[in-house]
Design a protein around this motif. Structure first.
Motif, PDB file in Angstrom:
ATOM      1  N   LEU A  56       0.831  -1.210   0.000  1.00  0.00           N
ATOM      2  CA  LEU A  56       0.000   0.000   0.000  1.00  0.00           C
ATOM      3  C   LEU A  56       0.868   1.264   0.000  1.00  0.00           C
ATOM      4  O   LEU A  56       0.582   2.227  -0.709  1.00  0.00           O
ATOM      5  CB  LEU A  56      -0.956  -0.002   1.196  1.00  0.00           C
ATOM      6  N   GLU A  57       1.964   1.241   0.785  1.00  0.00           N
ATOM      7  CA  GLU A  57       2.874   2.399   0.775  1.00  0.00           C
ATOM      8  C   GLU A  57       3.432   2.601  -0.636  1.00  0.00           C
ATOM      9  O   GLU A  57       3.552   3.722  -1.129  1.00  0.00           O
ATOM     10  CB  GLU A  57       4.035   2.203   1.763  1.00  0.00           C
ATOM     11  N   MET A  58       3.785   1.486  -1.288  1.00  0.00           N
ATOM     12  CA  MET A  58       4.306   1.581  -2.653  1.00  0.00           C
ATOM     13  C   MET A  58       3.254   2.168  -3.574  1.00  0.00           C
ATOM     14  O   MET A  58       3.539   3.054  -4.396  1.00  0.00           O
ATOM     15  CB  MET A  58       4.731   0.194  -3.165  1.00  0.00           C
ATOM     16  N   ALA A  59       2.027   1.647  -3.444  1.00  0.00           N
ATOM     17  CA  ALA A  59       0.944   2.103  -4.328  1.00  0.00           C
ATOM     18  C   ALA A  59       0.733   3.609  -4.185  1.00  0.00           C
ATOM     19  O   ALA A  59       0.689   4.337  -5.189  1.00  0.00           O
ATOM     20  CB  ALA A  59      -0.335   1.340  -3.996  1.00  0.00           C
ATOM     21  N   TRP A  60       0.662   4.122  -2.934  1.00  0.00           N
ATOM     22  CA  TRP A  60       0.395   5.553  -2.758  1.00  0.00           C
ATOM     23  C   TRP A  60       1.606   6.389  -3.145  1.00  0.00           C
ATOM     24  O   TRP A  60       1.476   7.494  -3.675  1.00  0.00           O
ATOM     25  CB  TRP A  60      -0.092   5.853  -1.333  1.00  0.00           C
ATOM     26  N   GLY A  61       2.794   5.864  -2.896  1.00  0.00           N
ATOM     27  CA  GLY A  61       3.995   6.575  -3.308  1.00  0.00           C
ATOM     28  C   GLY A  61       4.053   6.708  -4.823  1.00  0.00           C
ATOM     29  O   GLY A  61       4.365   7.774  -5.375  1.00  0.00           O
ATOM     30  N   LEU A  62       3.718   5.629  -5.515  1.00  0.00           N
ATOM     31  CA  LEU A  62       3.695   5.664  -6.991  1.00  0.00           C
ATOM     32  C   LEU A  62       2.647   6.647  -7.467  1.00  0.00           C
ATOM     33  O   LEU A  62       2.871   7.437  -8.390  1.00  0.00           O
ATOM     34  CB  LEU A  62       3.364   4.268  -7.544  1.00  0.00           C
ATOM     35  N   SER A  63       1.503   6.607  -6.796  1.00  0.00           N
ATOM     36  CA  SER A  63       0.415   7.500  -7.163  1.00  0.00           C
ATOM     37  C   SER A  63       0.858   8.966  -7.022  1.00  0.00           C
ATOM     38  O   SER A  63       0.695   9.773  -7.944  1.00  0.00           O
ATOM     39  CB  SER A  63      -0.782   7.182  -6.260  1.00  0.00           C
ATOM     40  N   TRP A  97      -3.894 -12.186  -5.400  1.00  0.00           N
ATOM     41  CA  TRP A  97      -3.160 -11.336  -6.348  1.00  0.00           C
ATOM     42  C   TRP A  97      -3.219  -9.897  -5.881  1.00  0.00           C
ATOM     43  O   TRP A  97      -2.561  -9.550  -4.913  1.00  0.00           O
ATOM     44  CB  TRP A  97      -3.702 -11.548  -7.787  1.00  0.00           C
ATOM     45  N   THR A  98      -4.084  -9.053  -6.499  1.00  0.00           N
ATOM     46  CA  THR A  98      -4.044  -7.614  -6.207  1.00  0.00           C
ATOM     47  C   THR A  98      -5.256  -7.142  -5.394  1.00  0.00           C
ATOM     48  O   THR A  98      -5.496  -5.940  -5.299  1.00  0.00           O
ATOM     49  CB  THR A  98      -4.008  -6.804  -7.520  1.00  0.00           C
ATOM     50  N   GLU A  99      -5.985  -8.103  -4.789  1.00  0.00           N
ATOM     51  CA  GLU A  99      -7.247  -7.686  -4.147  1.00  0.00           C
ATOM     52  C   GLU A  99      -7.038  -6.665  -3.037  1.00  0.00           C
ATOM     53  O   GLU A  99      -7.933  -5.894  -2.725  1.00  0.00           O
ATOM     54  CB  GLU A  99      -8.071  -8.790  -3.540  1.00  0.00           C
ATOM     55  N   SER A 100      -5.835  -6.633  -2.426  1.00  0.00           N
ATOM     56  CA  SER A 100      -5.686  -5.685  -1.309  1.00  0.00           C
ATOM     57  C   SER A 100      -5.390  -4.251  -1.764  1.00  0.00           C
ATOM     58  O   SER A 100      -5.267  -3.353  -0.944  1.00  0.00           O
ATOM     59  CB  SER A 100      -4.638  -6.175  -0.321  1.00  0.00           C
ATOM     60  N   LEU A 101      -5.286  -4.054  -3.089  1.00  0.00           N
ATOM     61  CA  LEU A 101      -5.101  -2.670  -3.565  1.00  0.00           C
ATOM     62  C   LEU A 101      -6.455  -1.953  -3.556  1.00  0.00           C
ATOM     63  O   LEU A 101      -7.450  -2.509  -4.028  1.00  0.00           O
ATOM     64  CB  LEU A 101      -4.534  -2.670  -4.990  1.00  0.00           C
ATOM     65  N   PRO A 102      -6.515  -0.736  -3.012  1.00  0.00           N
ATOM     66  CA  PRO A 102      -7.801  -0.042  -2.929  1.00  0.00           C
ATOM     67  C   PRO A 102      -8.366   0.336  -4.301  1.00  0.00           C
ATOM     68  O   PRO A 102      -7.602   0.529  -5.252  1.00  0.00           O
ATOM     69  CB  PRO A 102      -7.479   1.220  -2.120  1.00  0.00           C
ATOM     70  N   GLU A 103      -9.657   0.433  -4.343  1.00  0.00           N
ATOM     71  CA  GLU A 103     -10.379   0.754  -5.581  1.00  0.00           C
ATOM     72  C   GLU A 103      -9.832   2.034  -6.245  1.00  0.00           C
ATOM     73  O   GLU A 103      -9.625   2.100  -7.458  1.00  0.00           O
ATOM     74  CB  GLU A 103     -11.869   0.913  -5.225  1.00  0.00           C
ATOM     75  N   GLU A 104      -9.559   3.029  -5.394  1.00  0.00           N
ATOM     76  CA  GLU A 104      -9.064   4.314  -5.883  1.00  0.00           C
ATOM     77  C   GLU A 104      -7.746   4.140  -6.653  1.00  0.00           C
ATOM     78  O   GLU A 104      -7.510   4.784  -7.677  1.00  0.00           O
ATOM     79  CB  GLU A 104      -8.778   5.179  -4.659  1.00  0.00           C
ATOM     80  N   PHE A 105      -6.905   3.273  -6.115  1.00  0.00           N
ATOM     81  CA  PHE A 105      -5.612   3.033  -6.774  1.00  0.00           C
ATOM     82  C   PHE A 105      -5.838   2.316  -8.106  1.00  0.00           C
ATOM     83  O   PHE A 105      -5.192   2.621  -9.101  1.00  0.00           O
ATOM     84  CB  PHE A 105      -4.689   2.222  -5.866  1.00  0.00           C
ATOM     85  N   GLU A 161      11.824   0.870   7.239  1.00  0.00           N
ATOM     86  CA  GLU A 161      10.399   0.761   6.870  1.00  0.00           C
ATOM     87  C   GLU A 161      10.095   1.533   5.586  1.00  0.00           C
ATOM     88  O   GLU A 161      10.618   2.631   5.383  1.00  0.00           O
ATOM     89  CB  GLU A 161       9.539   1.360   7.988  1.00  0.00           C
ATOM     90  N   LEU A 162       9.236   0.972   4.777  1.00  0.00           N
ATOM     91  CA  LEU A 162       8.816   1.680   3.557  1.00  0.00           C
ATOM     92  C   LEU A 162       7.734   2.694   3.905  1.00  0.00           C
ATOM     93  O   LEU A 162       6.829   2.388   4.670  1.00  0.00           O
ATOM     94  CB  LEU A 162       8.187   0.686   2.589  1.00  0.00           C
ATOM     95  N   ASP A 163       7.836   3.907   3.374  1.00  0.00           N
ATOM     96  CA  ASP A 163       6.688   4.811   3.525  1.00  0.00           C
ATOM     97  C   ASP A 163       6.472   5.544   2.210  1.00  0.00           C
ATOM     98  O   ASP A 163       7.398   5.685   1.398  1.00  0.00           O
ATOM     99  CB  ASP A 163       6.885   5.777   4.697  1.00  0.00           C
ATOM    100  N   LYS A 164       5.239   5.985   2.023  1.00  0.00           N
ATOM    101  CA  LYS A 164       4.872   6.500   0.704  1.00  0.00           C
ATOM    102  C   LYS A 164       5.685   7.734   0.299  1.00  0.00           C
ATOM    103  O   LYS A 164       5.984   7.935  -0.871  1.00  0.00           O
ATOM    104  CB  LYS A 164       3.371   6.761   0.602  1.00  0.00           C
ATOM    105  N   GLY A 165       6.104   8.514   1.297  1.00  0.00           N
ATOM    106  CA  GLY A 165       6.904   9.714   0.999  1.00  0.00           C
ATOM    107  C   GLY A 165       8.239   9.326   0.366  1.00  0.00           C
ATOM    108  O   GLY A 165       8.666   9.920  -0.635  1.00  0.00           O
ATOM    109  N   THR A 166       8.899   8.314   0.939  1.00  0.00           N
ATOM    110  CA  THR A 166      10.195   7.876   0.397  1.00  0.00           C
ATOM    111  C   THR A 166      10.009   7.259  -0.987  1.00  0.00           C
ATOM    112  O   THR A 166      10.837   7.455  -1.882  1.00  0.00           O
ATOM    113  CB  THR A 166      10.828   6.817   1.326  1.00  0.00           C
ATOM    114  N   VAL A 167       8.917   6.519  -1.138  1.00  0.00           N
ATOM    115  CA  VAL A 167       8.658   5.903  -2.439  1.00  0.00           C
ATOM    116  C   VAL A 167       8.521   7.005  -3.495  1.00  0.00           C
ATOM    117  O   VAL A 167       9.179   6.980  -4.541  1.00  0.00           O
ATOM    118  CB  VAL A 167       7.381   5.021  -2.404  1.00  0.00           C
ATOM    119  N   GLU A 168       7.702   7.998  -3.176  1.00  0.00           N
ATOM    120  CA  GLU A 168       7.476   9.103  -4.120  1.00  0.00           C
ATOM    121  C   GLU A 168       8.803   9.796  -4.463  1.00  0.00           C
ATOM    122  O   GLU A 168       9.131   9.986  -5.642  1.00  0.00           O
ATOM    123  CB  GLU A 168       6.502  10.123  -3.497  1.00  0.00           C
ATOM    124  N   SER A 169       9.588  10.127  -3.410  1.00  0.00           N
ATOM    125  CA  SER A 169      10.801  10.900  -3.704  1.00  0.00           C
ATOM    126  C   SER A 169      11.833  10.057  -4.458  1.00  0.00           C
ATOM    127  O   SER A 169      12.520  10.571  -5.333  1.00  0.00           O
ATOM    128  CB  SER A 169      11.387  11.510  -2.433  1.00  0.00           C
TER     129      SER A 169
END
Ligand code: UDX
Length: 455
Positions: free
Chosen positions: A287-294, A314-322, A398-406
């Motif tokens: 999820l952190e990866m998904a939001w960071g990519l987003s 497979w990908t069921e845990s990815l939110p609908e918005e993503f 730990e992975l967090d969406k901010g680091t993923v994005e940057s």
């Protein structure tokens, strides 16, 4: 003419570890040796067999009877499975060899090339007085060898205790700068005792006559020289094998539709994400990866292997918005034609677990990396990508969406990424030169072949 007569009749027996990251390079090695005039026999376990595709139509395949199966892997776990394979296969491999020797008429077996983790092969080779050669699918030869030697001697309990201390973890490993203690290749696939046992056996190559390594001197010349000084037998760095002898041995079906999707993207804009054939991804990290990519606003191609997210198919845990975002700016597949993807001009960066094949393939296409190692040698490889070759960003902790994005932006948008790409491109050219006629890896392969053909 003389050379043709000499080598044509000789056979080389290959013994792969039944896992994608090991099958791929040993089959490429088989292809390279076949092109030098050898017949190739691949001896496999019942689990994860390579099929005789068009690339290997001249190869001969044998299955070790009573070797372990898929259900053994599930009940034992990966590391105990490897240890068990080595226990149960020695006798049945001898049986295979005796049948092969009987059948082959005037052919003779030049040598058995076995993956270093299929060390039961040594005893069988000795029993028939056939030379055995170790194939190391791992890189950073000296570092990997020293790390494994160190781990093979530690006491598991006190090592685990020492490693609880954050200061020890950060310390540079003596003589192996830039590696830290925390980079030592322990495994996520079983208890420390199991990996220690595996390494003990893998580094014990006393009865083998040579070591082949899927690496090149332009990546690690001093490390290779140190390894050669340490071992009593010749070391042949002949990699990267995917450049020397391309051959497809994918155990999963590749989804080629992602190439058409890449065709529609801008040059160097896409981040390609793949964690190889074994690594697992926790839902929260996914999820952190998904939001960071987003949030990065960059297009992405994401390989999510079915079963790689524990608790999900497979990908069921990815939110609908993503998922909505995916349809606009992303593409998800179960398995990709990785080298073709990396070669595609739209790909600007590779988020990788830093398995050695993926690392070599990324460098081989001049693609900079985001390294998020999962286990074993991947931490060592990732450290080199970031600190030695300086062609990637290493994510620790730990992975967090901010680091993923940057980090996605650092690679695909910032000047820093362009510099990494430039260095990766320079390394790519060196790797290609080493695999060409006259290059170090090409000559090393010739030396190995000559060692088999000259009495
Ligand atoms: C394993 C270990 O985990 C790794 O640490 C070691 O260095 C080699 O053996 P694996 O984790 O599968 O390998 O990673 P890697 O070495 O990168 O090999 C994966 C292979 O699968 C690569 O050749 C890659 O091209 C291929 N692949 C991966 C695909 O073809 N498609 C994909 O979607 C993903």
């Amino acid at each position: 003419k003389k050379e043709e007569n000499q080598v044509k009749k000789r056979r080389i027996v290959l013994v792969p570890v039944p896992a994608q990251g090991h099958v791929t390079p040993i089959m490429q090695l088989g292809k390279a040796l076949h092109s030098k005039g050898f017949s190739i026999t691949v001896v496999q376990t019942q689990y994860n067999r390579v099929s005789s595709s068009k690339d290997f139509s001249d190869f001969h395949f044998l299955t070790i009877p009573d070797s372990l199966t898929d259900s053994d892997l599930k009940s034992l776990g990966a590391l105990p499975f490897m240890l068990k394979i080595n226990q149960v296969c020695e006798e049945s491999f001898k049986h295979c060899l005796s049948q092969l020797l009987q059948k082959q008429g005037d052919d003779d077996i030049a040598c058995i090339v076995y993956d270093e983790y299929m060390y039961f092969s040594q005893a069988a080779a000795m029993a028939f007085q056939i030379p055995s050669v170790v194939f190391s699918t791992l890189p950073l030869s000296h570092a990997a060898f020293v790390c494994r030697s160190v781990l093979s001697k530690v006491n598991a309990e006190s090592f685990l205790l020492d490693m609880k201390d954050p200061e020890t973890q950060e310390q540079v490993f003596p003589g192996l700068d830039p590696l830290r203690y925390k980079d030592l290749p322990t495994s996520a696939f079983g208890p420390l005792e199991s990996i220690i046992k595996l390494y003990c056996n893998a580094v014990n190559i006393q009865t083998s006559s040579a070591v082949i390594i899927n690496s090149a001197s332009c990546l690690e010349s001093s490390s290779l020289a140190q390894l050669q000084r340490k071992l009593q037998v010749p070391v042949y760095p002949i990699g990267p094998l995917h450049i020397a002898a391309s051959a497809s041995s994918s155990l999963l079906e590749e989804d080629r539709s992602c190439i058409e999707w890449l065709d529609k993207q801008k040059p160097s804009s896409v981040i390609y994400i793949s964690l190889g054939s074994l690594a697992l991804l926790q839902t929260k990290d996914m999820l952190e990866m998904a939001w960071g990519l987003s949030n990065s606003n960059q297009p992405f191609l994401w390989v999510i292997r079915p079963g790689s997210v524990p608790g999900s198919e497979w990908t069921e845990s990815l939110p609908e918005e993503f998922n909505k975002l995916v349809s606009e700016r992303g593409y998800i597949v179960k398995w990709a034609p990785q080298i073709e993807v990396l070669r595609h001009p739209a790909v600007g960066g590779f988020w990788s677990h830093c398995g050695w094949n993926s690392t070599l393939e990324s460098i081989g296409e001049g693609v900079p990396m985001i390294c998020k190692p999962f286990t074993g040698d991947q931490r060592v490889n990732a450290r080199y990508v970031e600190s030695v070759w300086r062609i990637g960003v290493l994510l620790e902790g730990e992975l967090d969406k901010g680091t993923v994005e940057s980090s996605v932006k650092r690679l695909t948008v910032d000047d820093e990424g362009a510099e990494m790409r430039k260095r990766a491109f320079d390394l790519k050219e060196k790797l290609e030169a080493s695999a060409r006629s006259g290059g170090s890896s090409c000559s090393s392969l010739d030396d190995f072949v000559n060692s088999l053909t000259t009495p």
